[in-house]
Design an enzyme around this catalytic site. Structure first.
Site, PDB file in Angstrom:
ATOM      1  CG  HIS A  98      -1.966  -1.121   1.172  1.00 53.37           C
ATOM      2  ND1 HIS A  98      -2.415  -1.706   0.010  1.00 53.37           N
ATOM      3  CD2 HIS A  98      -2.613  -1.771   2.180  1.00 53.37           C
ATOM      4  CE1 HIS A  98      -3.297  -2.660   0.301  1.00 53.37           C
ATOM      5  NE2 HIS A  98      -3.427  -2.730   1.611  1.00 53.37           N
ATOM      6  CG  HIS A 172      -8.014  -0.723   2.011  1.00 56.23           C
ATOM      7  ND1 HIS A 172      -8.400  -1.168   3.245  1.00 56.23           N
ATOM      8  CD2 HIS A 172      -7.240  -1.693   1.519  1.00 56.23           C
ATOM      9  CE1 HIS A 172      -7.869  -2.343   3.488  1.00 56.23           C
ATOM     10  NE2 HIS A 172      -7.152  -2.690   2.437  1.00 56.23           N
ATOM     11  CE1 TYR A 174      -9.840  -2.049   6.288  1.00 54.89           C
ATOM     12  CE2 TYR A 174     -10.343  -4.273   7.014  1.00 54.89           C
ATOM     13  CZ  TYR A 174      -9.429  -3.288   6.738  1.00 54.89           C
ATOM     14  OH  TYR A 174      -8.091  -3.526   6.921  1.00 54.89           O
ATOM     15  CD  GLN A 282      -6.287  -8.452  -2.895  1.00 54.33           C
ATOM     16  OE1 GLN A 282      -5.922  -8.503  -4.069  1.00 54.33           O
ATOM     17  NE2 GLN A 282      -5.760  -9.218  -1.961  1.00 54.33           N
ATOM     18  CD  GLU A 310      -8.354  -3.974  -0.763  1.00 51.56           C
ATOM     19  OE1 GLU A 310      -7.202  -3.630  -1.065  1.00 51.56           O
ATOM     20  OE2 GLU A 310      -8.595  -4.898   0.023  1.00 51.56           O
TER      21      GLU A 310
HETATM   22  C1  BGC Z   1      -4.530  -6.608   1.632  1.00 53.83           C
HETATM   23  C2  BGC Z   1      -4.382  -7.387   2.901  1.00 53.83           C
HETATM   24  C3  BGC Z   1      -3.942  -6.449   3.981  1.00 53.83           C
HETATM   25  C4  BGC Z   1      -4.975  -5.352   4.120  1.00 53.83           C
HETATM   26  C5  BGC Z   1      -4.617  -4.349   5.175  1.00 53.83           C
HETATM   27  C6  BGC Z   1      -5.539  -5.540   1.854  1.00 53.83           C
HETATM   28  O1  BGC Z   1      -5.651  -4.762   0.708  1.00 53.83           O
HETATM   29  O2  BGC Z   1      -4.924  -7.419   0.564  1.00 53.83           O
HETATM   30  O3  BGC Z   1      -3.435  -8.424   2.741  1.00 53.83           O
HETATM   31  O4  BGC Z   1      -3.770  -7.112   5.181  1.00 53.83           O
HETATM   32  O5  BGC Z   1      -5.134  -4.707   2.902  1.00 53.83           O
HETATM   33  O6  BGC Z   1      -3.319  -3.964   5.040  1.00 53.83           O
END
Ligand code: BGC
Length: 349
Positions: A98, A172, A174, A282, A310
């Site tokens: 990231h 990103h 959740y 993702q 993602e």
């Molecule tokens: C990744 C994970 C990671 C998470 C938080 C996601 O985009 O695929 O592996 O743990 O982000 O960092």
């Protein structure tokens, strides 16, 4: 909302006619809250995150963040471009994840404009200097969040570079469509418009294979409850990822806005559809949330409390010649768009 290096952290509020409301922090161009109606018309915040800006800087789970320069992992934290090897900061074992140690999620973005035509919009920008985290070239990035009157949150990315570099900007959040404080988010039905996915090694780096989803726990071509197969011990990839932490190869041509996924929560009736121009998606089921993070309203977040969808380029593309290219040349414009469309089933289940 606090300060970073003496600069004030702001939260920009977007609202629309149906009462949907988004809060976007200048820290990390982060979606901090998103209030959306359920089937009964009750609004609730459906993204995980923190009450204060400072908490985003303490841990690093990237709640609602804009990831950059490169979302997900670059193996060994290095890649070659035009015959030159670039060493990046490493923040996930040997990998660069990231964007590295000081990724875009930890930067203070500048508010360029707030507009109220075709929905409420905020445009944020960031200049990443040449050599930032080891990436070549200065990168100028702009992210625009637009909340439309028909309950879509649209994110448009643009970037230009002073020298050839690699770019993968992504969002990103959740999601927990039952509400950020509801706990388990995995008893929700998910569809993903993908016929294959990219399996990973033990460091969560794609092996390079595009594996068909047919006949596997990765087959979300028709709606499946996420929790119905996540404990299937016969699938080694679930063990490697501690759940789902995999990139899906989206159908259709990248560059065109098309549907990527649909998530429906049976409790609230809320439905989220994801559209994107990105080549991949993702799916991450919050596997690294270990019950130690205190989120909004002083709730402890545990594994599976949120689902990240993602839309992005495939992980480790700079080292994978078979994956769509993430190279941005100087003089070219990098663009990407993702739209999150919200609705609720009219009859509560
Ligand atoms: C990744 C994970 C990671 C998470 C938080 C996601 O985009 O695929 O592996 O743990 O982000 O960092």
């Amino acid at each position: 909302m606090g300060t970073l290096a003496g600069r004030e952290i702001l939260e920009c509020r977007l609202t629309n006619g149906s009462g949907t409301e988004a809060g976007i922090l200048t820290l990390g161009a982060t979606l901090r809250r998103l209030l959306v109606a359920d089937a009964r018309g009750d609004r609730d915040d459906i993204v995980l995150g923190f009450d204060t800006a400072e908490e985003y800087l303490r841990g690093r789970h990237y709640f609602g963040a804009t990831l950059g320069r490169y979302a997900n992992r670059i193996a060994g934290g290095s890649f070659s471009l035009a015959g030159r090897r670039h060493q990046l900061t490493q923040n996930d074992g040997p990998n660069c994840e990231h964007g590295g140690i000081e990724g875009f999620d930890r930067r203070l973005w500048t508010v360029d404009s707030i507009r109220h035509a075709h929905g409420a919009a905020v445009c944020l920008s960031l200049v990443s200097p040449d050599g930032d985290q080891g990436f070549p070239g200065e990168l100028r990035t702009q992210v625009t969040y637009t909340l439309t009157d028909d309950d879509a949150l649209r994110i448009d990315y643009r970037a230009t570079a002073s020298a050839a570099t690699v770019v993968n900007l992504a969002h990103h959040s959740y999601w927990n469509l039952a509400g950020a404080a509801a706990g388990d988010a995995l008893h929700a039905q998910l569809s993903i418009d993908a016929d294959s996915y990219t399996p990973v090694d033990t460091l969560l780096i794609p092996t390079g294979e595009l594996r068909p989803v047919a006949g596997s726990v990765f087959d979300f071509r028709s709606p499946q409850f996420i929790d119905s197969r996540i404990r299937d011990a016969s699938e080694p990839q679930l063990r490697v990822g501690r759940g789902y932490d995999h990139n899906f190869v989206l159908r259709g041509a990248a560059g065109l806005l098309r549907r990527a996924a649909r998530l429906e929560d049976p409790r609230s009736g809320r439905v989220l559809e994801v559209l994107t121009t990105a080549p991949g998606l993702q799916l991450y089921t919050g596997n690294f949330l270990d019950g130690s993070v205190i989120g909004k309203g002083r709730r402890l977040y545990r594994q599976g409390d949120g689902v990240a969808l993602e839309a992005q380029h495939f992980p480790d593309s700079p080292n994978q010649p078979g994956f769509p290219s993430t190279v941005l040349e100087p003089g070219a414009l990098w663009t990407s768009s993702t739209v999150f469309v919200f609705s609720a089933r009219s009859t509560p289940p």
